[in-house]
Enzyme design. Structure first.
Site, PDB file in Angstrom:
ATOM      1  N   LYS A   1       0.851  -1.071   0.227  1.00 56.82           N
ATOM      2  CA  LYS A   1      -0.144  -0.087   0.129  1.00 56.82           C
ATOM      3  C   LYS A   1       1.232   1.519   0.084  1.00 56.82           C
ATOM      4  O   LYS A   1       1.845   1.443   1.053  1.00 56.82           O
ATOM      5  CB  LYS A   1      -1.075  -0.705   1.012  1.00 56.82           C
ATOM      6  CG  LYS A   1      -1.945   0.946   1.531  1.00 56.82           C
ATOM      7  CD  LYS A   1      -2.815   0.145   2.272  1.00 56.82           C
ATOM      8  CE  LYS A   1      -4.093   2.129   2.423  1.00 56.82           C
ATOM      9  NZ  LYS A   1      -5.306   1.352   3.098  1.00 56.82           N
TER      10      LYS A   1
ATOM     11  N   GLU B   1     -18.535  -6.329  10.237  1.00 57.66           N
ATOM     12  CA  GLU B   1     -19.859  -5.714  11.394  1.00 57.66           C
ATOM     13  C   GLU B   1     -20.453  -5.998  11.805  1.00 57.66           C
ATOM     14  O   GLU B   1     -20.897  -6.301  12.904  1.00 57.66           O
ATOM     15  CB  GLU B   1     -20.295  -4.800  10.223  1.00 57.66           C
ATOM     16  CG  GLU B   1     -19.694  -3.159   9.549  1.00 57.66           C
ATOM     17  CD  GLU B   1     -18.847  -3.645   8.768  1.00 57.66           C
ATOM     18  OE1 GLU B   1     -17.824  -2.731   8.034  1.00 57.66           O
ATOM     19  OE2 GLU B   1     -19.142  -4.219   8.280  1.00 57.66           O
TER      20      GLU B   1
ATOM     21  N   ARG C   1     -25.109  -3.602   7.503  1.00 56.70           N
ATOM     22  CA  ARG C   1     -25.187  -4.764   7.127  1.00 56.70           C
ATOM     23  C   ARG C   1     -25.064  -5.101   8.725  1.00 56.70           C
ATOM     24  O   ARG C   1     -25.259  -6.473   7.925  1.00 56.70           O
ATOM     25  CB  ARG C   1     -23.390  -4.792   6.447  1.00 56.70           C
ATOM     26  CG  ARG C   1     -22.642  -3.879   5.828  1.00 56.70           C
ATOM     27  CD  ARG C   1     -21.108  -4.458   5.821  1.00 56.70           C
ATOM     28  NE  ARG C   1     -21.238  -4.302   3.939  1.00 56.70           N
ATOM     29  CZ  ARG C   1     -19.868  -4.743   3.657  1.00 56.70           C
ATOM     30  NH1 ARG C   1     -19.153  -5.529   4.443  1.00 56.70           N
ATOM     31  NH2 ARG C   1     -19.780  -4.757   1.935  1.00 56.70           N
TER      32      ARG C   1
END
Length: 620
Positions: free
Chosen positions: A283, A371, A399
């Site tokens: 990243k 979640e 969610r």
């Protein structure tokens, strides 16, 4: 930008030679850095996937072939290569290009990808649709990160991929990150997973030879894969979860070697059956500051592209962010109450739970991008005596709707839900606005639903929520800075279901909930309107409602959420149920369309929640 200037669409990219691609990747990376230094956005993710983005559009015939991105943080290079370079300066701005890929914007954007873990399921749907609609030659590729792979939906998709006829390619972009570091068993599994490249190359050549000879029909292919997997596991003493699901695994390979990526993708392009290509990437790759601190450079704001210095406004007179007030307050409460624990799905720095995590790592849990699990896990701890503060971004909490009902509210468990980024969030747009929490949660029994008007109220609500016998308790608050410089205050209990009168008035009463009430405070100055901060949507303050029903001819409700189903609806219902009929005007976000992206101020004006529009409503 000699090569990048020649490219408007992927057709132009495919005219280049493979030897030119490393230079193109360098130019694309520099262009992303240059653009984001003045127009802030998600930097590190897009830098980490430049080579893969170029390779995919070089090898595959997009947009006819489908590339399904999982989470749009990584897709800036994709946008630039698909006809939007000239407009990229408008990224995340009101009326400009969208913050995340969307089919509404471009045919190259195949699916919505503002959240995570949905790419495999969507890609499988597209692959099945291609076969059913007479387009069997269409290739479908899903690009998913190791962080998103921790989400339950990704595993549901993998399970179905393994049992449905398809030829999709799943590319696992493994950078050991979501926004913060990836966590959990899948992270460790991917770190340990290794497959011999020579073995993969040999197996691929044999499979191609057998296919050309007509010896590799579907049943025989599956049988050979199972035999191959069993032999490899016996030799390497390592089982491969993907091949255990009849998904052929290749890798891990270097995701920054563009020539090798092109070679591998060309080899895999026409292979039958589901496949997974495992790539290691970094990243922030190619930009030293982003490589050194990927969490900060996930979305760094404005910066000097030459020096890497972030142009952060360190104004000491600027109020703290709500999330930081939450983080400091949670630590204070946890120091006083040993039953308190913290839970977050992959957002410890985003929600500032890292403040408690640093001091009390044994009492904080980052469960990854999961979640629903975060809620049920919290419910399990609450069932046996702990008091979890479960912090989820409002839009992501959508969610976990079933988990909130079935695993917490049904048993009346003492879980404190802190919904960050509630209401209009700004430049991240419709996938991230916390628009629906009030309306969605209000019908659920046993829930207390609250929203603080300022930082002092946030602290008091957090203190109140952890007191005994409070049951499931929702506190929602917005993204960004608050309104108070002196945000610390003594802890005081707020009686559940009580609001407060902020200003006396005549004829018109404005009822607000949450920080949007600060706009109301500004709007009512110099008018004859009264203002009430309701604090609680459920239970709602019936004494206030009775008072305004008897005293005022007009009532205006103001909420930073969809107006149908939230505070305005609750007030209308109560008035009807109790025989009152004042004129009621509801202000809130529309449910006829999704609110686009732009600054919070621009979007509040767009939907009529800014102080000026509220004042006009009062005057009218």
């Amino acid at each position: 930008m000699e090569l990048l200037n020649q490219i408007t669409y992927p057709d132009d990219l495919r005219k280049l030679s493979v030897d030119q691609l490393p230079e193109l990747c360098q130019e694309l990376r520099e262009d992303i850095v240059k653009e984001l230094s003045v127009n802030p956005g998600h930097l590190a993710s897009s830098l980490g996937i430049v080579e893969l983005t170029v390779a995919l559009h070089y090898v595959y015939n997009t947009p006819e072939d489908r590339i399904v991105w999982d989470v749009g943080h990584q897709a800036y290079g994709h946008k630039i290569l698909t006809g939007r370079r000239e407009l990229f300066y408008t990224n995340r701005k009101l009326g400009g290009i969208r913050p995340f890929p969307s089919p509404v914007e471009s045919e190259y954007d195949t699916f919505a990808c503002g959240h995570a873990s949905n790419s495999i399921s969507a890609a499988l749907g597209m692959a099945v649709a291609a076969k059913k609609t007479g387009n069997p030659g269409r290739r479908v590729v899903a690009v998913i990160g190791d962080g998103a792979l921790s989400g339950g939906l990704a595993f549901e998709g993998l399970n179905n991929v393994s049992s449905s006829p398809n030829d999709i390619l799943i590319i696992l972009n493994d950078n050991n990150m979501s926004i913060d570091r990836s966590v959990g068993g899948m992270k460790q599994y991917l770190l340990n997973l290794n497959t011999n490249e020579t073995y993969n190359a040999l197996r691929f050549k044999v499979s191609r030879w057998m296919h050309n000879k007509g010896l590799l029909e579907e049943d025989r292919r599956k049988g050979l894969i199972r035999l191959s997997n069993a032999l490899k596991s016996a030799i390497s003493h390592q089982q491969n979860i993907f091949e255990g699901m009849n998904i052929r695994y290749f890798g891990p390979f270097d995701g920054h070697d563009i020539k090798e990526l092109v070679r591998i993708l060309r080899q895999m392009k026409d292979m039958g059956g589901p496949k997974l290509l495992h790539l290691h990437t970094q990243k922030g790759h190619g930009y030293a500051p982003a490589e050194k601190d990927v969490t900060i450079w996930h979305a760094p704001g404005k910066f000097d592209p030459e020096t890497g210095e972030r142009l952060v406004n360190k104004d000491p007179n600027k109020p703290q962010r709500y999330q930081d007030v939450f983080g400091h307050t949670l630590l204070e409460l946890a120091q006083q109450n040993p039953k308190i624990v913290g839970v977050t799905p992959a957002m410890p720095s985003g929600c500032s739970m890292n403040i408690m995590m640093k001091e009390m790592p044994e009492r904080t849990f980052d469960v990854g991008i999961a979640e629903g699990h975060a809620v049920t896990f919290s419910g399990g701890m609450a069932k046996d005596g702990l008091i979890p503060f479960c912090n989820i971004y409002s839009a992501f909490a959508q969610r976990a709707f079933d988990n909130i009902i079935h695993d917490v509210a049904l048993l009346n468990l003492h879980v404190v839900f802190c919904f960050d980024r509630a209401g209009i969030v700004g430049e991240d747009g419709p996938t991230h606005h916390g628009a629906f929490d009030l309306a969605a949660l209000r019908p659920i029994p046993n829930l207390t639903i609250s929203s603080p008007m300022d930082e002092h109220e946030l602290r008091r609500l957090m203190y109140t929520a952890q007191l005994p016998d409070k049951g499931p308790f929702v506190i929602r608050y917005p993204r960004g800075g608050g309104v108070l410089l002196d945000w610390r205050c003594p802890f005081e209990e707020i009686k559940v279901g009580t609001g407060r009168k902020m200003k006396e008035g005549e004829k018109v009463a404005v009822l607000s909930i949450g920080p949007i009430g600060n706009n109301v405070t500004e709007a009512v100055k110099g008018t004859n309107a009264a203002h009430y901060d309701m604090r609680f949507l459920k239970p709602i303050d019936e004494d206030i409602l009775k008072e305004v029903a008897q005293k005022y001819e007009h009532i205006i409700t103001v909420e930073d959420g969809v107006k149908n189903g939230g505070l305005g609806s609750a007030v209308l219902e109560w008035m009807n149920d109790h025989g009152y009929s004042p004129r009621i005007t509801r202000l809130g976000m529309p449910d006829t369309q999704f609110v686009e992206h732009g600054t919070v101020e621009e979007l509040q004006h767009l939907v009529g929640l800014d102080a000026a529009t509220i004042r006009k409503t009062i005057e009218s």
